[in-house]
Design an enzyme around this catalytic site. Structure first.
Site, PDB file in Angstrom:
ATOM      1  CE  LYS A 109      -1.368  -4.727   4.423  1.00 31.09           C
ATOM      2  NZ  LYS A 109      -0.564  -5.521   3.461  1.00 31.09           N
ATOM      3  CG  ASP A 149      -3.737  -6.233   2.209  1.00 31.22           C
ATOM      4  OD1 ASP A 149      -2.638  -6.608   1.770  1.00 31.22           O
ATOM      5  OD2 ASP A 149      -4.290  -6.796   3.185  1.00 31.22           O
TER       6      ASP A 149
HETATM    7  N1  GLU Z   1      -1.137  -5.328  -0.141  1.00 30.44           N
HETATM    8  C1  GLU Z   1      -0.030  -5.809  -0.923  1.00 30.44           C
HETATM    9  C2  GLU Z   1       0.993  -6.475  -0.043  1.00 30.44           C
HETATM   10  O1  GLU Z   1       0.698  -6.931   1.040  1.00 30.44           O
HETATM   11  C3  GLU Z   1       0.546  -4.736  -1.848  1.00 30.44           C
HETATM   12  C4  GLU Z   1       1.107  -3.525  -1.181  1.00 30.44           C
HETATM   13  C5  GLU Z   1       1.515  -2.421  -2.161  1.00 30.44           C
HETATM   14  O2  GLU Z   1       1.456  -2.612  -3.358  1.00 30.44           O
HETATM   15  O3  GLU Z   1       1.874  -1.356  -1.658  1.00 30.44           O
HETATM   16  O4  GLU Z   1       2.124  -6.613  -0.412  1.00 30.44           O
END
Ligand code: GLU
Length: 420
Positions: A109, A149
């Site tokens: 993240k 996100d």
């Molecule tokens: N931010 C989204 C999540 O928390 C998607 C993450 C992604 O597609 O890599 O799952």
């Protein structure tokens, strides 16, 4: 601000969740410690030129939690309250999320401490390009693939893809997902989180004996995940959306809201608040509404021991990451509320990110019906796996999802062996 009595550190919650399951599946000390530590973390401080000509230093992070099962995957968040521990927790949750839906990724993240609502497009572009350059040593299609996100979107991803590609000297669409279609984005990625969530709700409602058609729904957080979940529950499953909220407040209408009109109102005015014919409600009233389905789709730490007992829904479907604390899970389980945990309920986003990455690498793109069909298969199978595990182990769905996920990650670590 969280509605709890004291500040809650999401990474402490994430580690607590690992311990609960590690005890249950008898994970030995060394392996358990690996699962409670991020593999690699980068903090970057970088200057950005603001529109008035001055410079400001921003701080950002990228945490790669675990890559035993494949390249790291996870979004980038822009928010004034981002902390390193929050990013660590979100990276851990991405690891378990990819494992629970069984896609070949680890978890990561990113986050930048900033207030995107107070910044111009130009400032956001310069911030994004510089942050992308600062974390460039860690990202790439084979190593770590960011995505949108909270308060980042397909435009943010286009800037990251361009900045990374400029340094390489050729276009690298597979470095990020959630891109615009014209740059190698996937059909269906924009609504994938909400669509996946709506499939999981549909499946769980059958097992829980809850009606979705004609049933009532409250949504906390009317951003991408929350608004799409509301639209699909309304359009495809005939649910009545009675309450929705965003960071500025909430609205309620017993006869039901048209979520598309609310979306339009939010687009024009910046908030759902003030939508004609509705009554204003507080964040607590949304969480405590007597509805069939509650969809927390905002931030972490919303359902705590302070309010868990007052949750009035039969199903809680976590479109957000980390909205429920472990102490609240126990209360909801005793109240026989069906909780659809974040790592399952919102995994549709990363699942279609996986499809996008696979399409980029092959340079071969799928039509929307193929994307949605495969997404549905993944979500239905994953829900069934979690439900079966919950019944077998007599635990709530979160513990069941963690049992599946942690076992998969632990197996990958064990079979690879410890290096050197
Ligand atoms: N931010 C989204 C999540 O928390 C998607 C993450 C992604 O597609 O890599 O799952």
């Amino acid at each position: 601000m969280t509605p709890s009595d004291s500040p809650i550190n999401p990474f402490e919650t994430a580690k607590q969740q690992v311990d609960i399951v590690a005890d249950r599946i008898h994970l030995n000390g060394g392996l358990r410690e690996v699962l409670k530590h991020p593999k690699r973390e980068l903090t970057v401080n970088f200057p950005v030129r603001l529109d008035d000509g001055s410079f400001r230093v921003f701080t950002g992070y990228r945490v790669q939690y675990n890559m035993a099962r494949g390249p790291c995957k996870g979004g980038i968040r822009y928010h004034p309250q981002v902390t390193l521990d929050e990013v660590r927790a979100l990276a851990a949750w991405m690891t378990w999320k990819c494992a629970v839906v069984n896609i070949p990724y680890g978890g990561a993240k990113g986050g930048v401490i900033c207030d995107p609502k107070a910044m111009s497009q130009g400032e956001l572009e310069r911030l994004t390009r510089r942050y992308a350059t600062e974390i460039a040593p860690l990202i790439g299609p084979e190593m770590d693939i960011p995505a949108p996100d909270v308060y980042t979107d397909s435009q943010t991803m286009a800037w990251i893809m361009d900045s990374y590609s400029m340094q390489k000297g050729y276009s690298v669409p597979g470095v990020v997902t959630g891109k615009p279609i014209s740059l190698g984005g996937s059909e269906g990625r924009g609504e994938a989180t909400g669509r996946g969530c709506s499939y999981v709700i549909r499946e769980a409602a059958k097992d829980a004996g809850v009606r979705v058609k004609g049933g009532t729904v409250a949504v906390q957080g009317f951003g991408n995940a929350g608004s799409v979940t509301a639209n699909l529950l309304h359009d495809e499953q005939g649910a009545t959306i009675v309450a929705v909220s965003d960071s500025k407040g909430g609205i309620y209408k017993a006869e039901g809201l048209n979520p598309h009109s609310v979306e339009e109102h939010k687009r024009k005015t910046g908030s759902v608040v003030g939508f004609p014919g509705t009554k204003s409600v507080s964040n607590d009233e949304i969480l405590e509404s007597k509805v069939d389905i509650l969809v927390p789709a905002a931030l972490e730490n919303q359902i705590t021991k302070r309010n868990a007992d007052k949750v009035g829904a039969k199903i809680v479907a976590e479109a957000a990451n980390g909205p429920t604390l472990p102490e609240a899970d126990t209360v909801l389980f005793q109240k026989k509320v069906t909780v659809l945990p974040d790592i399952l309920a919102n995994a549709g986003g990363v699942t279609v990110s996986y499809f996008e990455w696979a399409q980029d690498i092959q340079g071969f793109f799928w039509p929307l019906n193929e994307v949605n069909g495969r997404l549905e298969q993944v979500m239905v199978r994953s829900y069934a796996d979690v439900h079966k595990t919950a019944v077998e182990h007599k635990v709530h769905n979160r513990t069941a999802a963690y049992i599946l996920a942690i076992q998969r990650v632990a197996d990958a670590i064990k079979i690879r062996g410890f290096y050197p």
